[in-house]
Scaffold this motif. Structure first.
Motif, PDB file in Angstrom:
ATOM      1  N   TYR A  33       9.802   9.222  13.830  1.00 11.88           N
ATOM      2  CA  TYR A  33       8.907  10.132  14.245  1.00 11.88           C
ATOM      3  C   TYR A  33       9.427  10.808  14.827  1.00 11.88           C
ATOM      4  O   TYR A  33       9.944  10.911  16.392  1.00 11.88           O
ATOM      5  N   TYR A  35       7.974  14.390  17.463  1.00 12.63           N
ATOM      6  CA  TYR A  35       6.579  15.222  17.827  1.00 12.63           C
ATOM      7  C   TYR A  35       6.962  16.588  18.725  1.00 12.63           C
ATOM      8  O   TYR A  35       8.069  16.458  19.645  1.00 12.63           O
ATOM      9  N   SER A  43      -0.345  17.362  20.875  1.00 13.81           N
ATOM     10  CA  SER A  43       0.746  17.172  20.288  1.00 13.81           C
ATOM     11  C   SER A  43       0.980  17.424  18.983  1.00 13.81           C
ATOM     12  O   SER A  43      -0.406  17.289  18.113  1.00 13.81           O
ATOM     13  N   GLY A  99       3.930   4.077   8.784  1.00 12.27           N
ATOM     14  CA  GLY A  99       3.468   4.324   8.136  1.00 12.27           C
ATOM     15  C   GLY A  99       2.208   3.138   7.778  1.00 12.27           C
ATOM     16  O   GLY A  99       0.263   3.323   7.549  1.00 12.27           O
ATOM     17  N   ASN A 100       2.043   2.413   8.726  1.00 14.83           N
ATOM     18  CA  ASN A 100       1.301   0.771   9.455  1.00 14.83           C
ATOM     19  C   ASN A 100       1.062   1.019  10.260  1.00 14.83           C
ATOM     20  O   ASN A 100       2.199   0.703  11.411  1.00 14.83           O
ATOM     21  N   PRO A 101      -0.479   1.554  11.467  1.00 18.67           N
ATOM     22  CA  PRO A 101      -0.316   2.221  12.131  1.00 18.67           C
ATOM     23  C   PRO A 101      -0.439   0.425  13.435  1.00 18.67           C
ATOM     24  O   PRO A 101      -0.347   1.116  14.399  1.00 18.67           O
ATOM     25  N   GLN A 105       4.477   2.585  17.687  1.00 23.62           N
ATOM     26  CA  GLN A 105       5.020   3.314  18.125  1.00 23.62           C
ATOM     27  C   GLN A 105       5.912   3.021  19.527  1.00 23.62           C
ATOM     28  O   GLN A 105       5.448   3.352  20.667  1.00 23.62           O
TER      29      GLN A 105
ATOM     30  N   TYR B  32      -7.987   5.190  13.273  1.00 26.91           N
ATOM     31  CA  TYR B  32      -7.847   3.765  13.787  1.00 26.91           C
ATOM     32  C   TYR B  32      -6.953   4.979  14.854  1.00 26.91           C
ATOM     33  O   TYR B  32      -6.703   6.570  15.189  1.00 26.91           O
ATOM     34  N   SER B  51      -9.528   0.003  16.032  1.00 29.08           N
ATOM     35  CA  SER B  51     -10.176   0.164  15.073  1.00 29.08           C
ATOM     36  C   SER B  51     -11.081   1.208  14.259  1.00 29.08           C
ATOM     37  O   SER B  51     -12.120   0.817  15.349  1.00 29.08           O
ATOM     38  N   ILE B  93      -4.723   8.606  14.343  1.00 29.00           N
ATOM     39  CA  ILE B  93      -3.834   8.134  12.976  1.00 29.00           C
ATOM     40  C   ILE B  93      -5.086   7.783  12.130  1.00 29.00           C
ATOM     41  O   ILE B  93      -5.964   7.195  12.150  1.00 29.00           O
ATOM     42  N   THR B  95      -5.076   5.650   8.810  1.00 29.07           N
ATOM     43  CA  THR B  95      -4.169   4.849   8.622  1.00 29.07           C
ATOM     44  C   THR B  95      -3.692   4.084   6.788  1.00 29.07           C
ATOM     45  O   THR B  95      -2.665   4.410   6.927  1.00 29.07           O
ATOM     46  N   SER B  96      -3.619   5.584   6.481  1.00 28.26           N
ATOM     47  CA  SER B  96      -3.027   5.633   4.721  1.00 28.26           C
ATOM     48  C   SER B  96      -1.708   6.879   5.957  1.00 28.26           C
ATOM     49  O   SER B  96      -0.680   7.380   4.216  1.00 28.26           O
ATOM     50  N   TYR B  97      -1.399   7.220   6.395  1.00 29.21           N
ATOM     51  CA  TYR B  97      -0.455   8.118   7.562  1.00 29.21           C
ATOM     52  C   TYR B  97      -0.207   8.155   8.570  1.00 29.21           C
ATOM     53  O   TYR B  97      -1.031   8.321   9.595  1.00 29.21           O
ATOM     54  N   GLY B  98       1.217   7.422   8.222  1.00 24.32           N
ATOM     55  CA  GLY B  98       1.301   7.768   9.645  1.00 24.32           C
ATOM     56  C   GLY B  98       1.876   7.709  10.368  1.00 24.32           C
ATOM     57  O   GLY B  98       2.182   7.304  12.106  1.00 24.32           O
ATOM     58  N   LYS B  99       1.491   9.068  10.805  1.00 28.39           N
ATOM     59  CA  LYS B  99       2.126  10.255  12.453  1.00 28.39           C
ATOM     60  C   LYS B  99      -0.028  10.167  12.935  1.00 28.39           C
ATOM     61  O   LYS B  99      -0.431  10.480  12.754  1.00 28.39           O
ATOM     62  N   LEU B 100       0.986   9.901  14.540  1.00 26.10           N
ATOM     63  CA  LEU B 100       0.325  10.418  15.317  1.00 26.10           C
ATOM     64  C   LEU B 100      -0.018  11.576  15.664  1.00 26.10           C
ATOM     65  O   LEU B 100       0.601  12.817  15.356  1.00 26.10           O
ATOM     66  N   THR B 101      -1.915  11.864  16.032  1.00 26.47           N
ATOM     67  CA  THR B 101      -2.264  13.021  16.340  1.00 26.47           C
ATOM     68  C   THR B 101      -2.955  12.995  17.688  1.00 26.47           C
ATOM     69  O   THR B 101      -3.396  12.152  18.171  1.00 26.47           O
ATOM     70  N   PHE B 102      -1.845  13.754  18.947  1.00 24.65           N
ATOM     71  CA  PHE B 102      -2.281  13.084  20.609  1.00 24.65           C
ATOM     72  C   PHE B 102      -3.092  14.271  20.820  1.00 24.65           C
ATOM     73  O   PHE B 102      -3.321  15.591  20.059  1.00 24.65           O
TER      74      PHE B 102
END
Lengths: 116, 112
Positions: A33, A35, A43, A99-101, A105, B32, B51, B93, B95-102
């Motif tokens: 990824y 960011y 971010s 895709g899996n939290p 990461q 999550y 969770s 996040i 769970t269906s989409y692995g990108k984090l928002t900080f």
């Protein structure tokens, strides 16, 4: 150690020029990824790639950002025609499975880009 | 449009006392949540997560609380130690989409 590394750590670019930022992820990690972290504004994810895909899926509407993955554990983020608003810290992260939290990461130290 | 917000840019606490870091989110698709800790010149490192099916998760001195109805989470550090001084980011996040928002981060300083 065998963590995520990024280079360069600092980059100064003139507005309008293209820049390339490199990320070396952890061996065996599948998903990479990118960011962008702006001071005081949190971010956003720019792009990510899974498995061996050379061309990354861009998370941003702007076509100026793209990432390539010439090797499984290497990603290069390319920013075309840089703007002053691109000044930020660019973080690379990798995970074992994408895709899996629940798959943590791991982040690199970041590249601080300053566009003049 | 900031979907994850940390409204306190900094927090100063005495060693041994409790540190409470807060985070609010707006996107109801987030299910999550994670806290990351960042030292200068290093990347963020994972600290603790929760969770949306839970309202509390504890790991040693660190406890994360989640209030889904208020779209609010908090990180409690008890007792705080000088080595805890760092920038703390909350992240969310779907769970269906692995990108984090900080969030923007909160600088925690623990004084001896």
């Amino acid at each position: 150690g065998a963590g995520v590394s990024q280079s360069p750590r600092y980059k100064v670019a003139k507005r309008g020029r293209d820049v390339a930022l490199r990320c070396d992820s952890i061996s065996g990690h599948v998903t990479l990824y990118w960011y962008r972290q702006t001071l005081g504004q949190g971010s956003e994810v720019l792009t990510y790639s899974q498995s061996d895909a050379q061309r990354d899926k861009s998370g941003r509407p702007s076509g100026r950002f793209s990432a390539e993955r010439p090797e499984r554990s290497v990603s290069t983020l390319k920013i075309q025609r840089t703007e002053q608003g691109d000044s930020a810290v660019y973080l690379c992260a990798s995970s074992l499975i994408g895709g899996n939290p629940y798959n943590e990461q791991f982040f690199g130290p970041g590249t601080r880009l300053t566009v003049l | 449009d900031q979907q994850v917000k940390q409204n306190s840019p900094s927090l100063s606490v005495q060693e041994g006392r409790i540190s409470i870091l807060n985070c609010d989110y707006t996107n109801s698709m987030f299910d999550y949540f994670l806290w990351y800790k960042k030292y200068p010149a290093e990347g963020p490192t994972f600290l603790i997560s929760i969770s949306s099916i839970k309202d509390k998760n504890e790991d040693g001195r660190f406890t994360v609380f989640l209030n889904k109805s208020a779209k609010h989470l908090s990180l409690h550090i008890v007792p705080s130690q000088p080595g805890d001084s760092a920038v703390y980011f909350c992240a969310a996040i779907p769970t269906s989409y692995g990108k984090l928002t900080f969030g923007q981060g909160t600088i925690l300083t623990v004084h001896p």
